[in-house]
Design an enzyme around this catalytic site. Structure first.
Site, PDB file in Angstrom:
ATOM      1  N   LYS A  80       0.736  -1.167  -0.059  1.00  0.00           N
ATOM      2  CA  LYS A  80       0.391   0.010  -0.080  1.00  0.00           C
ATOM      3  C   LYS A  80       0.941   1.138   0.148  1.00  0.00           C
ATOM      4  O   LYS A  80       1.717   1.375   0.579  1.00  0.00           O
ATOM      5  CB  LYS A  80      -1.014   0.015   1.596  1.00  0.00           C
ATOM      6  N   SER A 155      -9.399   2.800   1.984  1.00  0.00           N
ATOM      7  CA  SER A 155      -7.939   3.275   2.121  1.00  0.00           C
ATOM      8  C   SER A 155      -7.469   1.848   1.612  1.00  0.00           C
ATOM      9  O   SER A 155      -6.755   1.985   0.903  1.00  0.00           O
ATOM     10  CB  SER A 155      -7.344   3.885   3.140  1.00  0.00           C
ATOM     11  N   SER A 179      -9.450   0.055   7.573  1.00  0.00           N
ATOM     12  CA  SER A 179      -9.225  -0.103   6.439  1.00  0.00           C
ATOM     13  C   SER A 179      -8.138  -1.481   6.059  1.00  0.00           C
ATOM     14  O   SER A 179      -8.329  -1.561   4.494  1.00  0.00           O
ATOM     15  CB  SER A 179      -8.248   0.841   5.800  1.00  0.00           C
TER      16      SER A 179
END
Length: 466
Positions: A80, A155, A179
């Site tokens: 990420k 997210s 998330s």
């Protein structure tokens, strides 16, 4: 609904991460073959999903030719885009400054990649992770592979979309308000938010007044989660937490399960409530003792958590130039980030009390788990929204009202620091995955993994490639 996936009979097949590690160990496939298959799969789906922030095929091929050791050596993954990976920029989902390649891996990436995983690049997230969907005025939305008309959620949506679509079997996610668990729910995945401190973290997350963020992974199987935490523990161990070891089979102890369908400030929709009670019946049928109870945390948690969340946005807006350099331009931030910053600015006098009450939830949790082993809730209060429902170009009041009505359960464990896992145990009337969340007391990921293995075996979840 338009589904998107890349599953085929290539070198990847339909294997999960453990399955690919076995294929590599037995010599039935090579690391370069796996990496090329994953790159091809990603290219085949990403134009419809919008999940990749930074592709790094050259770096992936270089790692494939000179792999690290570790159980997952050669298994492709994504990271990420809010943790540092050497040679790649870290943009945090924003374009308010000119991001340059980072000189070294951050603490989390160093631990993560020491398990042998091979990163293909970085995945998109909402601006600084503040929104429960990833939608961007210039880059567009991240879409669910189960239905491209719907959001991929939260997210960590970029990572989730790629795992669900079969581009990679495992990807990094992190969770400051849900998330890991929200995109697991939306995309039919397994997402475990670990106990606070379980995994190594970058300094930005370690230095928060209340450490609400935890890193983890998104997978399609429970055994991949268990294997990841086993291998991560061999690299990094917080001695304040009990060890997890190798969780490989369902637990035998029948558990005391508390069922809650009232979230923080709002209740689950009728359909989601019904799906949660069906999951409770499944647990009862397996011999667990099930009891419906009231939410153990006060409704005031909603306002306290929102204020703390907003304070993080204010800190980012005010400190952006110091953190990101002279190219920082706050006018390029979205309406939600600015709205949260204004929310905090008007209520800064209330922040010390909010922080005290958030910290106090840890004791409330201890008291609750003295009488219960597991908490069952829906992961999200309503069905998955369409793309645009939480578009950050809307006015702040509209966005925040809709966001709080959807994300009404996951912030509990960010406040308490407890572990929680979302499992794809339910399907809504419109054919989309709906996660069910199981939480336990401090340090009890092993209990959650054992119960998750039992549920996966008893009620196998829907597969996008079925």
């Amino acid at each position: 609904m338009t589904r998107v996936h890349a599953f085929s009979d290539d070198a990847f097949g339909h294997h999960d991460a453990v399955g690919l590690a076995d294929e590599l160990a037995e010599g039935r496939v090579s690391i370069p073959e796996l990496v090329e298959a994953a790159l091809a799969r990603t290219a085949a789906v990403d134009d419809r999903l919008g999940a990749v922030a930074h592709a790094d095929p050259a770096g992936a091929r270089a790692r494939a030719s000179d792999p690290r050791g570790g159980f997952f050596a050669g298994v492709p993954t994504f990271v990420k885009d809010n943790v540092d990976v050497a040679g790649l920029p870290t943009r945090h989902g924003a374009d308010a400054w000119e991001a340059r390649p980072r000189p070294a891996d951050g603490d989390f990436a160093r631990m993560y990649l020491a398990t042998g995983l091979v990163p293909l690049g970085k995945t998109r997230l909402s601006e600084f992770g503040f929104n429960a969907v990833t939608e961007h005025a210039r880059q567009g939305p991240v879409r669910s592979p189960w239905s491209t008309a719907h959001t991929a959620g939260a997210s960590s949506s970029g990572s989730a979309a790629l795992v669900a679509a079969g581009a990679v079997p495992i990807a990094h996610a992190n969770d400051g308000g849900g998330s890991i668990r929200i995109p697991a729910s939306v995309n039919g995945l397994v997402g475990l938010k670990p106990t606070r401190g379980r995994l190594a973290q970058d300094a930005m997350h370690r230095q928060m007044p209340v450490r609400i963020v935890s890193d983890g992974v998104l997978t399609r199987s429970v055994r991949d989660q268990a294997a990841f935490y086993r291998e991560a523990e061999r690299v990094y161990r917080d001695l304040r937490l009990p060890p997890l070891g190798d969780v490989s089979r369902p637990g035998r102890t029948r558990l005391r399960v508390a069922v809650v369908t009232d979230g923080i400030g709002t209740s689950a929709s009728p359909e989601v409530t019904d799906l949660t009670l069906r999951t409770a019946s499944l647990l009862e049928g397996l011999g667990h003792r099930v009891e419906r109870v009231a939410n153990p945390l006060p409704d005031s948690l909603r306002d306290d958590f929102l204020l703390y969340w907003a304070f993080l946005a204010l800190a980012m807006v005010r400190g952006g130039r110091r953190s990101f350099g002279p190219t920082w331009d706050p006018t390029r931030l979205d309406h939600l980030t600015h709205g949260l910053a204004r929310h905090a600015q008007r209520r800064l006098h209330r922040l010390p009390g909010a922080v005290r009450r958030l910290r106090a939830t840890k004791q409330m949790s201890r008291d609750f788990y003295a009488d219960h082993d597991v908490l069952l809730t829906p992961t999200l209060a309503t069905q998955t929204p369409l793309v645009g429902h939480l578009d950050p170009r809307q006015d702040y009041d509209t966005i925040i009202e809709r966001l709080l009505a959807w994300v009404a359960f996951t912030p509990m464990q960010n406040a308490t620091g407890d572990p929680a896992v979302s499992l794809p145990l339910a399907t809504t009337s419109d054919g989309l995955p709906q996660g069910m969340m199981l939480a336990a007391g401090w340090g009890q990921e092993d209990l959650l993994l054992e119960l998750s293995l039992e549920l996966e075996e008893a009620a196998p979840w829907a597969r996008i490639d079925a």
